[in-house]
Scaffold this active site. Structure first.
Site, PDB file in Angstrom:
ATOM      1  N   TYR A  32       0.823  -1.201   0.000  1.00 22.55           N
ATOM      2  CA  TYR A  32       0.000   0.000   0.000  1.00 22.55           C
ATOM      3  C   TYR A  32       0.859   1.254   0.000  1.00 22.55           C
ATOM      4  O   TYR A  32       2.070   1.202   0.247  1.00 22.55           O
ATOM      5  CB  TYR A  32      -0.949   0.012   1.199  1.00 22.55           C
ATOM      6  CG  TYR A  32      -0.305   0.366   2.526  1.00 22.55           C
ATOM      7  CD1 TYR A  32      -0.460   1.635   3.076  1.00 22.55           C
ATOM      8  CD2 TYR A  32       0.449  -0.558   3.240  1.00 22.55           C
ATOM      9  CE1 TYR A  32       0.112   1.978   4.298  1.00 22.55           C
ATOM     10  CE2 TYR A  32       1.030  -0.229   4.454  1.00 22.55           C
ATOM     11  CZ  TYR A  32       0.859   1.034   4.980  1.00 22.55           C
ATOM     12  OH  TYR A  32       1.438   1.366   6.176  1.00 22.55           O
ATOM     13  N   LYS A 149       6.585  -1.936   1.803  1.00 18.65           N
ATOM     14  CA  LYS A 149       5.428  -1.347   2.487  1.00 18.65           C
ATOM     15  C   LYS A 149       4.226  -2.281   2.330  1.00 18.65           C
ATOM     16  O   LYS A 149       3.365  -2.079   1.471  1.00 18.65           O
ATOM     17  CB  LYS A 149       5.133   0.050   1.949  1.00 18.65           C
ATOM     18  CG  LYS A 149       4.208   0.872   2.852  1.00 18.65           C
ATOM     19  CD  LYS A 149       4.146   2.322   2.379  1.00 18.65           C
ATOM     20  CE  LYS A 149       3.205   3.153   3.229  1.00 18.65           C
ATOM     21  NZ  LYS A 149       3.727   3.375   4.601  1.00 18.65           N
ATOM     22  N   GLU A 181      12.758   2.466  13.820  1.00 19.44           N
ATOM     23  CA  GLU A 181      11.850   3.526  13.359  1.00 19.44           C
ATOM     24  C   GLU A 181      10.634   3.557  14.263  1.00 19.44           C
ATOM     25  O   GLU A 181      10.509   2.769  15.195  1.00 19.44           O
ATOM     26  CB  GLU A 181      11.439   3.288  11.911  1.00 19.44           C
ATOM     27  CG  GLU A 181      10.784   1.944  11.666  1.00 19.44           C
ATOM     28  CD  GLU A 181      10.623   1.611  10.186  1.00 19.44           C
ATOM     29  OE1 GLU A 181      10.704   2.531   9.352  1.00 19.44           O
ATOM     30  OE2 GLU A 181      10.405   0.427   9.878  1.00 19.44           O
ATOM     31  N   LEU A 205      11.560   1.291   6.686  1.00 13.74           N
ATOM     32  CA  LEU A 205      10.886   1.707   5.466  1.00 13.74           C
ATOM     33  C   LEU A 205      11.654   2.857   4.832  1.00 13.74           C
ATOM     34  O   LEU A 205      12.099   3.770   5.523  1.00 13.74           O
ATOM     35  CB  LEU A 205       9.457   2.157   5.788  1.00 13.74           C
ATOM     36  CG  LEU A 205       8.611   2.543   4.572  1.00 13.74           C
ATOM     37  CD1 LEU A 205       8.317   1.324   3.710  1.00 13.74           C
ATOM     38  CD2 LEU A 205       7.309   3.197   5.023  1.00 13.74           C
TER      39      LEU A 205
END
Length: 285
Positions: A32, A149, A181, A205
C-alpha cells in the site's frame, strides 16, 4: 458517503466489495501507499508511485494494468470527495485466485486494486506540531523486510496501543539496542545541529517524506548523519522528530518519560517542518 475505487469502478463506499478469498485478507499479501493532499494537490506522488512499484517487484507481485492511470484515479477521488486536505490510500494485493493456498497463484490472477480518501481538514496545521509527541520505546518484533510497504501492520498497531497504555502518543522500535523507526514513521534525533537518522536498509521503510526532508535539510545547509542511535542518545539529544506522509515533520518532546532538550519543539525541527511544507507545495500536482 465517499466515492471509492475498486478494480476499475468508482463506487459508493457501502457498495465496495472484495472477495473473501483475496490474499490480503487471508495472508496479508498486499502492499500500500498513502499520499497526502494539501490544497487539493497531491504531495510527493511520484515518490509514492516509485516505491509502490518497488514493493510489488520485491514481492514478485504482478503490476496491475492501471498503473499508468493511478495519478488520474487519485485526482478523480480527490475531486469526487471534495478533498482539500487529506489522504489517498492505495492498496494492491495479489488478488483472489479462488481458494486459500500458501503458494502464490498464477501470475495471470488479476491483482486487486483499492483506493479511498480520508478527509483531514487543516492537515498541515496540526496542533500536535506545536506541542510535540511523547514516545515510548518497545522491542522491534516485525519481520525482516521492513523496506517493503506491506499491509502486515499488526505489530505496528500493537505498538501504538502499547504507547497509549504508557500514556504516550507513539512508539519507537528498538532492535539490538538501536532505534529502527516509529510504528508508522521514520525516527530522528538532533545533536549539536546535526540531524541523525538510521541509514536505509531492509530494517526500515524507505520513507518518501524522509528522502524529501533530508534533501531539503542539506539544501538548507543542515548537517545530516545516517547511522544507528540508541534510546539513551535520544534522551540526551537537543531535539527529536519523526517524518511520515501524513504527519510531515513532527517534533518529539519526550522519550520514555525523559524530556528532550527543553521539553518543547525545538527551532531546527520547527524550521524543517516549515521548509518541507513550503517546498513540497511548490511541486505538488
Amino acid at each position: 458517503m465517499r466515492t471509492v475505487y475498486v478494480n476499475g469502478d468508482y463506487l459508493p463506499e457501502d457498495e465496495a466489495k472484495v472477495s473473501i478469498f483475496d490474499r490480503a485478507f487471508l495472508m496479508g499479501d498486499g502492499v500500500y501507499e498513502v499520499t497526502s493532499v494539501l490544497g487539493g494537490k497531491l504531495i510527493d506522488f511520484d515518490g509514492h508511485r516509485a516505491r509502490l512499484e518497488r514493493s510489488l517487484d520485491e514481492l514478485d507481485m504482478p503490476h496491475p494494468s492501471v498503473m499508468d492511470d493511478l495519478l488520474d484515479i487519485h485526482r478523480e477521488l480527490v475531486r469526487a470527495n471534495e478533498i482539500t486536505d487529506g489522504l489517498v490510500y492505495l492498496q494492491i494485493t495479489r488478488g483472489a485466485p479462488g481458494d486459500r493456498d500458501f503458494a502464490f497463484p498464477d501470475r495471470d490472477t488479476p491483482p486487486t486494486v483499492v483506493l479511498f480518501t480520508q478527509n483531514k481538514p487543516g492537515l498541515a496545521d496540526s496542533p500536535v506540531a506545536k506541542q510535540g509527541l511523547k514516545i515510548a520505546s518497545i522491542e522491534d518484533l516485525r519481520w525482516g523486510r521492513r523496506d517493503i510497504k506491506t499491509t502486515q501492520l499488526l505489530y505496528p498497531s500493537m505498538g501504538k496501543m502499547m504507547a497509549k497504555k504508557a500514556g504516550c502518543d507513539d512508539a519507537w522500535m528498538v532492535q539490538d539496542g538501536h532505534v529502527t523507526e516509529g510504528t508508522s514513521n521514520n525516527a530522528y534525533i538532533v545533536k549539536g545541529n546535526k540531524i541523525i537518522t538510521r541509514a536505509l536498509s531492509n530494517d526500515i521503510l524507505h520513507g518518501i517524506t524522509r528522502a524529501a526532508v533530508l534533501r531539503f535539510a542539506e539544501e538548507a545547509q543542515m548537517q545530516v548523519e545516517e547511522r544507528n542511535f540508541t534510546i539513551e542518545e535520544a534522551k540526551d539529544a537537543d531535539e527529536a522528530f519523526v517524518t511520515s506522509a501524513s504527519a510531515f515533520v513532527m517534533p518529539v518532546v519526550e522519550i520514555d518519560g525523559a524530556s528532550i532538550g527543553s521539553g518543547a519543539p525545538g527551532t531546527l525541527v520547527t524550521r524543517l517542518r516549515e521548509i518541507y511544507l513550503e517546498e513540497s507545495l511548490k511541486v505538488a500536482i
